[in-house]
Design an enzyme around this catalytic site. Structure first.
Site, PDB file in Angstrom:
ATOM      1  N   ASP A   8      44.847  45.054  34.942  1.00  0.00           N
ATOM      2  CA  ASP A   8      45.241  43.842  34.215  1.00  0.00           C
ATOM      3  C   ASP A   8      44.505  43.855  32.865  1.00  0.00           C
ATOM      4  O   ASP A   8      43.648  44.706  32.627  1.00  0.00           O
ATOM      5  CB  ASP A   8      44.788  42.656  35.090  1.00  0.00           C
ATOM      6  CG  ASP A   8      45.248  41.308  34.572  1.00  0.00           C
ATOM      7  OD1 ASP A   8      46.169  41.276  33.745  1.00  0.00           O
ATOM      8  OD2 ASP A   8      44.671  40.291  35.008  1.00  0.00           O
TER       9      ASP A   8
ATOM     10  N   GLU B  93      45.753  45.084  27.372  1.00  0.00           N
ATOM     11  CA  GLU B  93      46.425  45.099  26.046  1.00  0.00           C
ATOM     12  C   GLU B  93      45.522  45.702  24.964  1.00  0.00           C
ATOM     13  O   GLU B  93      46.070  46.321  24.062  1.00  0.00           O
ATOM     14  CB  GLU B  93      46.845  43.678  25.668  1.00  0.00           C
ATOM     15  CG  GLU B  93      47.878  43.080  26.600  1.00  0.00           C
ATOM     16  CD  GLU B  93      47.317  42.646  27.952  1.00  0.00           C
ATOM     17  OE1 GLU B  93      46.096  42.413  28.011  1.00  0.00           O
ATOM     18  OE2 GLU B  93      48.077  42.569  28.918  1.00  0.00           O
TER      19      GLU B  93
ATOM     20  N   ASP C 101      51.771  36.073  32.899  1.00  0.00           N
ATOM     21  CA  ASP C 101      51.450  34.712  33.344  1.00  0.00           C
ATOM     22  C   ASP C 101      52.578  33.731  33.077  1.00  0.00           C
ATOM     23  O   ASP C 101      52.556  32.968  32.104  1.00  0.00           O
ATOM     24  CB  ASP C 101      50.169  34.247  32.658  1.00  0.00           C
ATOM     25  CG  ASP C 101      48.998  35.123  33.048  1.00  0.00           C
ATOM     26  OD1 ASP C 101      49.135  35.915  34.009  1.00  0.00           O
ATOM     27  OD2 ASP C 101      47.941  35.031  32.407  1.00  0.00           O
TER      28      ASP C 101
HETATM   29  C1  NOJ Z   1      45.538  37.520  34.065  1.00  0.00           C
HETATM   30  C2  NOJ Z   1      46.664  38.013  34.904  1.00  0.00           C
HETATM   31  O1  NOJ Z   1      47.856  37.944  34.189  1.00  0.00           O
HETATM   32  C3  NOJ Z   1      46.730  37.209  36.181  1.00  0.00           C
HETATM   33  O2  NOJ Z   1      47.789  37.674  36.967  1.00  0.00           O
HETATM   34  C4  NOJ Z   1      45.418  37.305  36.914  1.00  0.00           C
HETATM   35  O3  NOJ Z   1      45.462  36.507  38.061  1.00  0.00           O
HETATM   36  C5  NOJ Z   1      44.284  36.841  36.007  1.00  0.00           C
HETATM   37  N1  NOJ Z   1      44.290  37.624  34.804  1.00  0.00           N
HETATM   38  C6  NOJ Z   1      42.911  36.974  36.679  1.00  0.00           C
HETATM   39  O4  NOJ Z   1      42.608  38.286  36.925  1.00  0.00           O
END
Ligand code: NOJ
Length: 966
Positions: free
Chosen positions: A555, A558, A632
């Site tokens: 995650d 970017e 998200d």
């Molecule tokens: C951002 C991610 O997009 C999300 O899916 C994740 O739960 C959080 N980071 C925490 O790691």
């Protein structure tokens, strides 16, 4: 100096507060305003202004780029030469080497560089250690094949142009015009793609900064605000540095953007260039109201709570676009890793009086610009979408054939709190007979956000947890992000620093920023030594508590940096080889994903399994490494609706293993929304429920009547159809064909369906789905592309006639049709996980079309190793015609074929369901399967519901040739 220090410490304080706010209230702190609009991005604004100027001047516009004919040479399928850019009224020029390569595959490539930077004959400002060349290594990350140059291409030249014939049977042509420079790509003598047709090609050549005297100012007064203007009259205010949101980007190399316009004459539809939250057909970005105001932006960023129907950038970038018109698709791939923007406009072609009444057509005109790097564009001339996607995949690779578990259902949330919590969810899913394959751990499982460790109080026994999951063949996915906590005594950060494997700041020191762990450093996966080190961290004896049923989630790659400009890294940071972050930004996430993929390949010597790594950030080529999800999203109906266009777009851009957080990440979904989302998720290639840490628990068994049983049905549908999904993944892995397919891709001649992005086909199965994405829907309209018979998947109601039909969709029902003419493989025995279905028998659903015949395919292998590459698989077609169902082998035999077939010997077909069974079968009670008889039961047509028949226990093996006579 004093005021600068005060300002900078004030900013630091503000940024820390901002970062802390992000940490504690992430759902409300990052907003649209944190990201640049085109007007706030120097090179975007400049290139748009350039376009405006050219457009305003019309035919008076003199594009300042021309090829010098004497520089041209043709050798081995490549045309090389020099473009001269005229830079001032005195006629001074700069030299831009150009190579046009014609590839064996039928694709063409145009690469334009800048001689001075190429030779390093430039001076950097601020004592920068950055590389002087334009970034020329994107290829080494994105491209894995298909670069062989054509042996059959031929060139002819006259004083004003060069014409190259290439491609299959010489059907393609590139007409390169020298002055002004331009290229027309033709197929069968018709121009399909035009480069620099509008004369917007623009490459910011290197120039030294000319320091002007400070404007005079009277004591006590501020200097008058003035836009700095270069000698040429251009606005140079963002050439030498650029400030946004309190961050200043020092541009040691000065302005270096590249741009070109690409026109698709006669093409009204363009698709691709993910990732954006918007419709599948791309919208205009510069025309009248109702369209976007800004170009589509590609600059991988952590944009959570993202807005709908927007060209704003998101987490990943694939600069690949398809243009489509009736019966023709072409495409371009802009290989550049820097921030980029793409303007799209559509213009009606002037009515041609000779066209005998045929109305005017629309051209789509695009304008591409990147902040730095090369102009490096691949051109695909189709003529079908399938061929364009295939040709693009030849270059960037096809979808990894995933482990079978990873295409089943994933249960995630931020966070499962303890190992006991995980075990409890696992038990409850089993108790409620809800299938799932994978449970996920978000960042809280770690000891103080230190990756490769476990929280000793909450996760004291990871091994026990993994063992319990393994009893049901279930897996765990744990998150590992690229930011490494900067904390004394944390062995990983200490090694990272000692080995000097982190990203550097502009001064050459290890870059420090903020992310989940607070102060962090970022592993630089452009560095081969960093990849090697990263691989070592995943060995079972290094990552204690991990085991072979643990997989990884990458995650924030970017990369997300809470206190960085636009929530990412400063562009003047330095990576391995001293490339500026600016040059490589969009590839950065893929390099991290790649390092993790490599690490997962062989955690233990001799134990080679297909990795599963989910990534948030991606680039062209990421499809080789795992799955992506759309980041998200929110628990709202519009976010549910946004998922399919985004996933479809990813699919046609070569990265189909895609999904959205089921239920919505932010917020608490109402029960009907959650239920509909599971029904939709059952049609995402990557199917995962996920939720933010502040949301209520929402495991399917918690939702209650009638929702839990409906959700369970949706999950079971996914599991029953896993053989069909896996077959579709196999297809994607060999030729790039998307897993869920938009209408235009399957029906390229049906103009009425080109805009459709809420219904789609699943693989080649003929399953046509339109999951409900609106509140309180009782029915949906599905567009039928032809006059074949379509049957409701669940009750066999018939729908016919090209055009819209209304299909009932009460909450418990997913609008899903079966197109006549297909055979769909299924496994109908409900189990706890896909692993437990491995040896289960198959059901074949034979959906008879108008002609009374049907065909289908099945691909099966062990679902986890690479043995399929040595023939350990079953690949069959099933054909039903003239009352005979036949299974034929279409695989290629390899070293391991026989061994694999032996293991599959006892796996057979337990049931045939024939939909649209002919009336004559009413009296039939059996069929002949080889030497045996199998029982047939016939069910007559009832109202609109088709007749059907079932054949029980035909006793044929899935891996063998056989015939069943009806
Ligand atoms: C951002 C991610 O997009 C999300 O899916 C994740 O739960 C959080 N980071 C925490 O790691």
């Amino acid at each position: 100096m004093r005021s600068f220090t005060t300002l900078s410490s004030k900013w630091t304080a503000l940024l820390i507060i901002a970062a802390l706010c992000y940490l504690f209230t992430p759902a409300v702190s990052v907003k649209h305003e944190n990201f640049k609009t085109c007007d706030q991005s120097g090179f975007c604004k400049r290139n748009r202004q350039y376009a405006d100027k050219a457009t305003a001047l019309g035919s008076q516009w003199e594009a300042p780029y021309r090829i010098t004919p004497e520089s041209l040479s043709w050798k081995n399928g490549q045309l090389q030469g020099t473009i001269l850019k005229t830079i001032n009224k005195q006629g001074e020029t700069v030299r831009l080497p150009i190579t046009i390569s014609f590839l064996e595959s039928g694709s063409a490539r145009v690469t334009i560089d800048e001689e001075k930077r190429q030779k390093g004959e430039i001076e950097l400002r601020h004592d920068s250690k950055a590389r002087k060349e334009r970034y020329n290594e994107a290829q080494s990350w994105a491209i894995v094949g298909g670069l062989d140059v054509s042996k059959s291409a031929t060139e002819e030249r006259d004083a004003s142009r060069s014409i190259v014939k290439y491609g299959p049977e010489g059907k393609f042509q590139a007409v390169v015009t020298f002055a002004p420079f331009g290229i027309d790509f033709k197929r069968d003598d018709i121009t399909q793609i035009k480069f620099n047709d509008r004369g917007l090609a623009n490459l910011d050549h290197w120039r030294p900064k000319v320091d002007k005297p400070e404007p005079e100012k009277k004591e006590g007064e501020d200097a008058p605000a003035e836009t700095p203007v270069a000698e040429t009259g251009e606005d140079e205010s963002t050439w030498w540095d650029e400030t946004f949101g309190g961050n200043t980007d020092s541009k040691a190399k000065g302005p270096e953007s590249v741009a070109i316009d690409i026109t698709f004459p006669g093409y009204e539809h363009v698709f691709g260039i993910p990732e954006h939250a918007g419709s599948l057909p791309l919208k205009e970005t510069r025309q009248s109201s109702g369209n976007h105001q800004d170009p589509y932006r590609l600059y991988n960023a952590d944009v959570f709570e993202y807005i709908m129907d927007s060209p704003m950038t998101l987490y990943g970038s694939i600069p690949f676009m398809q243009a489509h018109k009736k019966d023709s698709t072409v495409g371009v791939f802009w290989l550049n890793a820097a921030e980029m923007w793409i303007d799209v406009i559509k213009e009606k072609e002037a009515h041609n009086p000779l066209s005998l009444g045929i109305g005017s057509k629309t051209d789509t005109k695009t304008h591409w610009f990147s902040e730095s790097g090369l102009i490096d564009v691949f051109v695909f001339l189709g003529p079908t979408a399938k061929e364009v996607t295939k040709a693009y995949g030849e270059l960037t690779g096809y979808t990894q054939l995933p482990q079978e578990f990873s295409i089943a259902y994933h249960q995630c949330r931020w966070n499962y709190n303890t190992d006991e919590d995980v075990k409890d969810v696992d038990r409850k899913m089993s108790k409620h007979q809800i299938p799932y394959d994978v449970i996920w751990l978000d960042i809280e499982y770690t000891d103080d956000k230190q990756y490769f460790t476990w929280d000793p109080l909450q996760f004291p026994n990871p091994t026990g947890m993994l063992e319990q999951l393994d009893q049901s063949e279930r897996k765990l996915v744990a998150i590992i992000d690229p930011h490494i906590k900067n904390k004394d005594g944390y062995h990983i950060v200490e090694e990272l620093k000692k080995k000097d494997l982190a990203v550097h700041n502009k001064d050459g020191n290890i870059y420090e920023g903020w992310c989940w762990p607070g102060s962090s450093h970022w592993v630089d996966c452009f560095n081969p030594a960093a990849i090697k080190w990263w691989i070592s961290l995943f060995k079972y004896d290094a990552f204690k508590g991990s085991a072979s049923n643990l997989f990884i989630w990458n995650d924030m790659n970017e990369p997300s940096v809470f206190n960085g400009p636009e929530t990412t890294m400063p562009k003047d940071n330095l990576h391995h080889g001293n490339w500026e972050h600016r040059d490589v930004h969009n590839i950065n996430g893929m390099t991290f994903h790649n390092a993790t993929y490599q690490a997962m390949l062989e955690r233990k010597k001799g134990e080679i399994r297909r990795p599963f790594v989910l990534t948030r950030s991606f680039y062209a080529g990421s499809q080789r490494l795992g799955a992506m999800w759309t980041g998200d999203n929110q628990a709202s109906w519009d976010h549910l609706a946004a998922g399919f266009p985004m996933i479809l777009n990813n699919g046609i851009a070569g990265f189909p293993f895609a999904g959205a957080d089921v239920g919505g990440f932010f917020g608490n979904p109402e029960k009907d929304l959650l239920t509909r989302w599971y029904q939709a998720g059952a049609f995402y290639p990557f199917f995962r429920g996920h939720a933010h840490i502040d949301t209520r628990r929402r495991e399917p068994y918690l939702i209650g009547e009638p929702y839990t049983p409906i959700i369970t049905q949706a999950l079971r549908l996914r599991y029953a159809l896993l053989p069909a999904w896996y077959t579709a993944f196999h297809e994607a892995s060999v030729d790039g064909t998307p897993i869920i397919r938009p209408h235009y891709f399957v029906y390229p001649g049906d103009e009425a369906g080109f805009d459709l992005d809420d219904q789609f086909f699943v693989g080649s199965t003929g399953l046509l789905a339109k999951p409900v994405v609106t509140e309180k829907a009782e029915s949906v309209d599905i567009y039928l592309p032809d006059d074949e018979i379509y049957y409701d998947y669940f009750d066999y109601e018939k729908y016919t006639g090209q055009g819209k039909v209304t299909v009932p969709a009460p909450l418990e029902k997913i609008p899903l049709l079966m197109q006549g003419g297909h055979i769909i493989p299924r496994k109908d025995r409900p189990r706890r996980s896909s692993g437990l279905m491995k040896w289960d028998p198959y059901t074949l659903v034979i959906v008879l079309g108008k002609s009374g015949s049907a065909t289908g395919e099945l691909y099966v292998d062990d679902g986890e190793t690479f043995d399929y590459q040595q023939g350990a698989y079953i690949h069959r077609t099933f054909e039903f015609s003239n009352g005979v169902l036949e299974s034929k082998d279409i695989g290629t035999k390899g070293k391991l074929t026989d061994k694999y077939l032996k293991t599959m010997k006892s796996v057979g077909v337990e049931k045939l369901i024939i939909i649209g069974a002919p009336k004559e079968w009413a009296e039939k009670t059996s069929v002949k399967a080889g030497r045996e008889e199998a029982r047939l039961e016939y069910y007559a047509e009832e109202g609109k519901k088709a007749a059907w028949a079932v054949v029980k226990a035909p006793k044929v093996a899935i891996g063998e040739n056989w015939k069943i006579e009806f």
